[in-house]
Structure formats: C-alpha cells, structure tokens
Design a protein around this motif. Structure first.
Motif: not given
Length: 408
Positions: A93-106
């Motif tokens: 399992l690999a989790g990858l998140g990035h900030v998009e506006g005021d949300q964290l897309v995971v």
C-alpha cells in the motif's frame, strides 16, 4: 463474499459429505473484488493492476497558508509486509498526497496480490514524478530505500531514474524540535503532543503485515479497511507537520507549548537565521532551567555572539554562570579563559580566569558540590591542562617583552 462454491461446500458439510478444499481467488479476481469492496478505481497496466482509492481531506486555512510558499510536494508513506528494506519485503500500500486548493488529495495504491507488484510500482513512480519534491517521515531510512530495492528487483530502472531529486524527511526535524520534551519522536507521539491529532480507531503498525497476509489467505477485504485509514492519517499528518515546522521557523516558536529550544536554535541556524537562533537560546536561559541544559544553551549562545563579533557580550554570558561554587561554574571560567585567549589576545586575563576556575573547583569539592568524583576529575583535568599551557605562553610572552625592552 461467499461464492457458489462456498455455499455448496457448506451444504455438503451439513449432509456429512466430503468438503473439497476452498481455493483462493485468482490474482485478477482479487483486484476486481478489492475495487468493488472499497468503491475504488482499478488502474490497469500491461503487467498487472492496482486498486486506486482516492480521498480528499479539507485542510485548515492556516495550514494551507504555511505551505503555499513551499515547492509543490508529494506526501508519501508506505505500508509493507515487513520492517526491513531487504528484497523479501514488499510494498502493498502506497499513499501519495498533494495539496490542491484548500484540500489534500490522497491517492492510495493497493496491491491486490504479488503478481501485480510491478504494475503498482510503476504507478507509484508515475505519481511521484509529477511533482518536484517528496516529503516523508523516516523516508530516508525506510520508505525510499525499500522502494528503490523493489524497483531494482523488477528492473524498473527508468522509473527509478525519474524519482524526484528533492526529498524532505521530517523525522530528523521532529527529533530536533520535539524529542526531548516528548521523550521520543514517533509519528503517534508527535501527532498527539504537537498536532493535537487523536486517532480514535487505528490499526497498530505491528498488525499491518498480518492483516494483509490474512487477506491473501482468503480473508475478507474488510481486514484492510483500518490499514487504509491508518495510511490516510499518516499522509494528512505529514502535511500538518510540515506546515507546523514552517510556522516554527517563521517565529511560531515563541508561543509553542512543546519545543526543545536547543533544537529550535539548530534548526534556525540550518536556515541561516542566526539572530532568531540567538533569541531562542536567550529566551530559554531563564531561572530554574536545568544546569546541564543551561550550560548547553549558553555554549550555543556564546558561539552565535562570537560569530557576530560580540566578544564582550559572550564573555558576560559566561561570567553570569560563575556565581556559585560548582563544577559548572569552574567550566564557565574555562570558557571565559578561552574567549580571552582566542578572541581578545589577553593571555594574562585568560590565565587569571583559569586560576579562578581551579580555586572554584577546590571550593566546590570542599562544599560537596562537585557532582561526583568522576565529574570533578574530568573538569580538573581540563583546568590543569589549560593552566599548564597558559603559564607556558604567558612566561614566553613575558620573556619576549623583556628582550624587546633590553634591545630598545
């Protein structure tokens, strides 16, 4: 999920007939079952497939404001079948998140079965390569070395070369800032003590491999639900922690309830903020501070002052620590002697300070303030070594002066 074969097996068991062994689903069926179970997307590649679970988490406005000036980053965390980085450990399992506006897309990439590992690794590298920076917690010691090992095993050298060059591992920074007040710096302690995150229901890290193995042996995909939630919180905490560290560097240390001043000063020095580092150290040297800790802070402050050319202030800082007859006071007199010798060129003043250190040490021993015979002996060795050297140098300087006077 019970299949027709399972129901027929139960009917045979009720009638006393032989029960054929239950066969595990195929790798392709596992991928489809996982995708349906979690309502996720099945990402198909030429050499396999991976289940992609995408979630969005709203971030506080202060967190977004602290992260906006940083280079875009991928917050990366893995769940594995073991705790070593050897060839036998697999990332499932690999989790990858990035900030998009005021949300964290995971995006969480889940491995249905071992035959799909190469496909999952390709997808992970594609996600990482989209951003110039990767942020981890102990990524230098575990996550990235394991990822590199698995890419090498599958000969995915092109994907390996495309990994981001910028890597910020937050574990050393967290240790520097919070290990002393928290007693350690595991993510769970930092979450609770610094970020105020409370995990109500969580899967302990020690149970993660066994849950995946249980699923592979034919268990329900529900075994992995808590693992996915655990990984999601790790990614969110990475973003929150980086924002908090940025706030600390920008002056938030002044109202931080949990912080190691020495570590904060080191962190500021690493970023070239020497004036702020000196402010941190001076604010920490308050009455009631542990003497060993105060001595360390005073040493750092003196170095900062000397680097700024404020020799007088640095000497006053050490002189303030010589008011009690203790081994620490004797050590402070040694620092005064060092400053006078190296930064003032005053050998006679340095010798006087070293002689005073020897007298203070004798008085501390007589009053029982030596802190133990071993500690007393260590300071005594330092004092005597500096005394011998300074006496030789002062005598040589006096001979040179007398010779110059005779010649004149």
């Amino acid at each position: 999920m019970r299949t027709l074969a399972d129901r027929l097996a139960e009917m045979r068991a009720e009638r006393g007939g032989p029960v054929p062994p239950r066969s595990a689903p195929s790798a392709d069926n596992r991928a489809e079952i996982l995708a349906r179970w979690f309502g996720a997307r099945l990402q198909v590649a030429p050499d396999g497939a991976a289940v992609v679970v995408e979630r969005r988490v709203a971030l506080p406005a202060a967190t977004v404001a602290n992260l906006v000036d940083l280079p875009p980053a991928c917050y990366f965390d893995t769940e594995t079948t073991g705790l070593s980085t050897g060839a036998g450990t697999v990332v499932f399992l690999a989790g990858l998140g990035h900030v998009e506006g005021d949300q964290l897309v995971v995006r969480q990439l889940l491995l249905p079965d071992y035959p799909h590992e190469a496909a999952l690794l390709r997808l992970v590298c594609d996600e990482l390569a989209e951003l110039p920076r990767v942020v981890t917690y102990n990524g230098r010691g575990f996550d990235l070395p394991l990822l590199i090992t698995r890419l090498t095993v599958h000969r995915l050298f092109r994907e390996l070369a495309a990994l981001p060059e910028l890597h910020d591992d937050l574990l050393p920074v967290a240790r520097r800032l919070y290990r002393r007040p928290l007693g350690g710096a595991p993510m769970a302690d930092v979450e609770f003590g610094v970020l105020g995150v409370i995990r109500n229901s969580d899967c302990p890290g020690s149970e993660v491999p066994s849950r995946y193995f249980g699923y592979l042996r034919g268990g329900s995909p529900d075994l992995l639900t808590d693992v996915l939630d655990h990984n999601l919180q790790d990614i969110v905490s990475l973003a929150l922690l980086e924002a908090e560290i940025v706030r600390m560097r920008a002056g938030g240390w002044r109202d931080a309830p949990v912080l190691d001043p020495h570590g904060m000063a080191v962190e500021l020095l690493r970023h070239g903020a020497s004036e702020e580092a000196l402010e941190v150290v001076e604010a920490a040297m308050l009455p009631g501070v542990d003497q060993d800790r105060a001595h360390s802070l005073r040493r750092m402050a003196a170095r900062l002052l000397l680097s700024a050319g404020q020799v007088e202030r640095a000497e006053e800082l050490w002189t303030a620590a010589t008011r009690r007859a203790t081994t620490d006071a004797a050590a402070a007199w040694l620092e005064v002697a060092r400053i006078r010798e190296r930064h003032r060129g005053d050998l006679r003043g340095a010798l006087d300070a070293a002689v005073t250190a020897s007298r203070v040490l004798d008085l501390a021993f007589a009053l029982g303030r030596g802190g133990g015979i071993i500690a007393l002996g260590r300071v005594r060795l330092r004092v005597e070594a500096r005394l011998r050297r300074l006496r030789r140098w002062v005598a040589a300087a006096e001979r040179r002066t007398a010779r110059a006077q005779r010649v004149a």
